[in-house]
Enzyme design. Structure first.
Site, mmCIF file in Angstrom:
data_model
loop_
_atom_site.group_PDB
_atom_site.id
_atom_site.type_symbol
_atom_site.label_atom_id
_atom_site.label_comp_id
_atom_site.label_asym_id
_atom_site.label_seq_id
_atom_site.Cartn_x
_atom_site.Cartn_y
_atom_site.Cartn_z
ATOM 1 N N THR A 1 107.802 -39.387 -45.364
ATOM 2 C CA THR A 1 108.872 -40.388 -45.408
ATOM 3 C C THR A 1 109.656 -40.282 -44.090
ATOM 4 O OG1 THR A 1 110.255 -38.780 -46.586
ATOM 5 C CG2 THR A 1 109.144 -40.437 -47.922
ATOM 6 N N ASP B 1 115.369 -36.771 -46.673
ATOM 7 C CA ASP B 1 115.080 -36.176 -47.977
ATOM 8 C C ASP B 1 114.512 -34.774 -47.760
ATOM 9 O OD1 ASP B 1 112.488 -36.605 -47.037
ATOM 10 O OD2 ASP B 1 112.170 -38.392 -48.270
ATOM 11 N N HIS C 1 122.196 -30.331 -30.005
ATOM 12 C CA HIS C 1 122.034 -29.878 -28.623
ATOM 13 C C HIS C 1 123.383 -29.691 -27.931
ATOM 14 C CE1 HIS C 1 117.514 -30.506 -27.688
ATOM 15 N NE2 HIS C 1 117.695 -30.197 -28.956
ATOM 16 N N ASP C 2 124.386 -30.424 -28.375
ATOM 17 C CA ASP C 2 125.737 -30.212 -27.847
ATOM 18 C C ASP C 2 126.270 -28.855 -28.311
ATOM 19 O OD1 ASP C 2 128.214 -30.702 -26.609
ATOM 20 O OD2 ASP C 2 129.035 -31.617 -28.418
ATOM 21 N N PRO D 1 116.573 -23.645 -28.765
ATOM 22 C CA PRO D 1 115.285 -23.077 -29.187
ATOM 23 C C PRO D 1 114.127 -24.053 -28.979
ATOM 24 C CG PRO D 1 116.651 -23.613 -31.094
ATOM 25 C CD PRO D 1 117.492 -23.865 -29.889
ATOM 26 N N ASN E 1 116.027 -31.202 -22.835
ATOM 27 C CA ASN E 1 116.674 -32.519 -22.957
ATOM 28 C C ASN E 1 116.044 -33.599 -22.093
ATOM 29 O OD1 ASN E 1 118.700 -31.695 -24.795
ATOM 30 N ND2 ASN E 1 119.979 -30.900 -23.127
ATOM 31 N N ASP F 1 108.221 -35.874 -39.962
ATOM 32 C CA ASP F 1 107.933 -35.891 -41.400
ATOM 33 C C ASP F 1 106.976 -37.054 -41.641
ATOM 34 O OD1 ASP F 1 107.851 -36.382 -44.120
ATOM 35 O OD2 ASP F 1 110.013 -36.606 -44.369
ATOM 36 N N HIS G 1 114.421 -32.267 -39.419
ATOM 37 C CA HIS G 1 113.118 -32.805 -39.008
ATOM 38 C C HIS G 1 112.455 -33.614 -40.128
ATOM 39 C CE1 HIS G 1 112.479 -29.835 -35.406
ATOM 40 N NE2 HIS G 1 113.457 -30.692 -35.214
ATOM 41 N N THR G 2 113.216 -33.945 -41.158
ATOM 42 C CA THR G 2 112.752 -34.919 -42.145
ATOM 43 C C THR G 2 112.867 -36.333 -41.576
ATOM 44 O OG1 THR G 2 113.137 -35.831 -44.369
ATOM 45 C CG2 THR G 2 115.062 -35.043 -43.201
ATOM 46 N N ARG H 1 120.334 -34.987 -33.351
ATOM 47 C CA ARG H 1 119.833 -34.050 -32.338
ATOM 48 C C ARG H 1 120.834 -33.877 -31.190
ATOM 49 N NH1 ARG H 1 115.718 -34.465 -27.799
ATOM 50 N NH2 ARG H 1 114.700 -32.410 -27.690
#
Length: 318
Positions: free
Chosen positions: A240, A245, A63-64, A160, A91, A237, A190-191, A59
């Site tokens: 898992t 994954d 974000h950078d 976003p 942030n 997620d 976002h897994t 992240r």
């Protein structure tokens, strides 16, 4: 004539190289041959100690890159007189892992003084984090230099938020020359990782395209009143949470996307087929994610004599 055409071809190649920001996978091969192995061992140790850190480092890189390019600007700490990207709404109170990057920088400085940029450390750490959690690898292009400024305004404009719909997401990524496929693939980060209640409360209580049992299970730690449990965490997620994954996409198929901006990717819109493809093929997701991470890492790097190589990632050289 032949030599003239060769010369013009050489000029074209040189121009193309300049246009791509002159990043190269072999940038440190001579100047700091142990840079990548030093970063990898430190990231592996940090993620082994706390799996969530892998998501935090990915992240940080995202974000950078989305704010004035991949230039380490997100790492500049706010001071009394200066509020940069860390104080920006997306942030503040949520980005983390800066201490890990500081630690890596110290180790890298010990082997090669003022050679490897903080921006490059972030890019490599993101890749190594994904690998440490079982995800794909890719070749990181290197040679970014560090910014001397950071903009709170630009962070609040360009990152976003989780409330974005598909049109807004598509525009935000297109503004950074990232395709819709890149956007869907990068969302798959976002897994891993967690989100704060304040970012998914509205979805739990006001949206209908959410699995009822899933929503109910989250409500106990994320009460309806604003201000109660705002910082409570839930895994992005649920299946898992610490494995990189393609379960993120199968969760979307079951209406178990945690954020509004997750579930909009599979909600009767133009990205539905891409989500289905990634849900059914881990290989397709891995390949698209690796490509998208390279594309994101190419956003407006500072190269050559631009910027500086910071000695400490949290502050500009004095």
């Amino acid at each position: 004539m032949a030599s003239a055409s060769c010369l013009s071809l050489l000029v074209l190649i040189t121009m193309a190289s300049a246009a791509s920001g002159q990043l190269s996978s072999t940038f440190y091969d001579t100047s700091c041959p142990n840079a990548l192995s030093t970063i990898k061992s430190a990231v592996t140790a940090a993620v082994s100690s706390e799996a969530r850190m892998g998501a935090s480092l990915v992240r940080l890189h995202f974000h950078d890159c989305f704010v004035d390019g991949c230039d380490g600007s997100v790492l500049l700490a706010d001071t009394g007189s200066f509020v940069g990207e860390q104080g920006a709404a997306p942030n503040n109170g949520s980005i983390r892992g800066m201490n890990v990057i500081d630690n890596i920088k110290t180790q890298v400085e010990a082997v090669c003084n003022q050679t490897v940029s903080c921006a490059d450390i972030l890019a490599v750490a993101a890749r190594d984090s994904v690998v440490a959690l079982g995800g794909p690898t890719w070749t990181v292009l290197l040679g970014r230099r560090d910014s001397t400024t950071a903009s709170k305004t630009n962070a609040e404009r360009d990152l976003p938020p989780p409330s974005f719909d598909l049109t807004n997401l598509t525009t935000a990524f297109a503004n950074k020359q990232l395709s819709v496929t890149d956007m869907v693939a990068l969302s798959g980060a976002h897994t891993i990782g967690q989100a704060q209640c304040l970012n998914f409360r509205d979805r739990l209580y006001n949206e209908t395209n959410i699995d009822t049992t899933f929503a109910t299970s989250l409500k106990a730690n994320c009460p309806r009143p604003t201000g109660s449990g705002d910082g409570s965490l839930a895994p992005l997620d649920t299946t898992t949470p610490n494995a990189f994954d393609n379960a993120y996409y199968t969760n979307l198929m079951s209406q178990k996307g945690l954020l509004h901006s997750d579930q909009v990717l599979l909600n009767g819109g133009s990205t539905d087929n891409t989500v289905r493809n990634f849900a059914s093929s881990a290989a397709a997701f891995s390949s698209a994610f690796a490509t998208a991470m390279v594309n994101m890492g190419n956003i407006a790097p500072k190269t050559g004599t631009q910027g500086q190589i910071r000695l400490t990632c949290s502050k500009v050289n004095s």
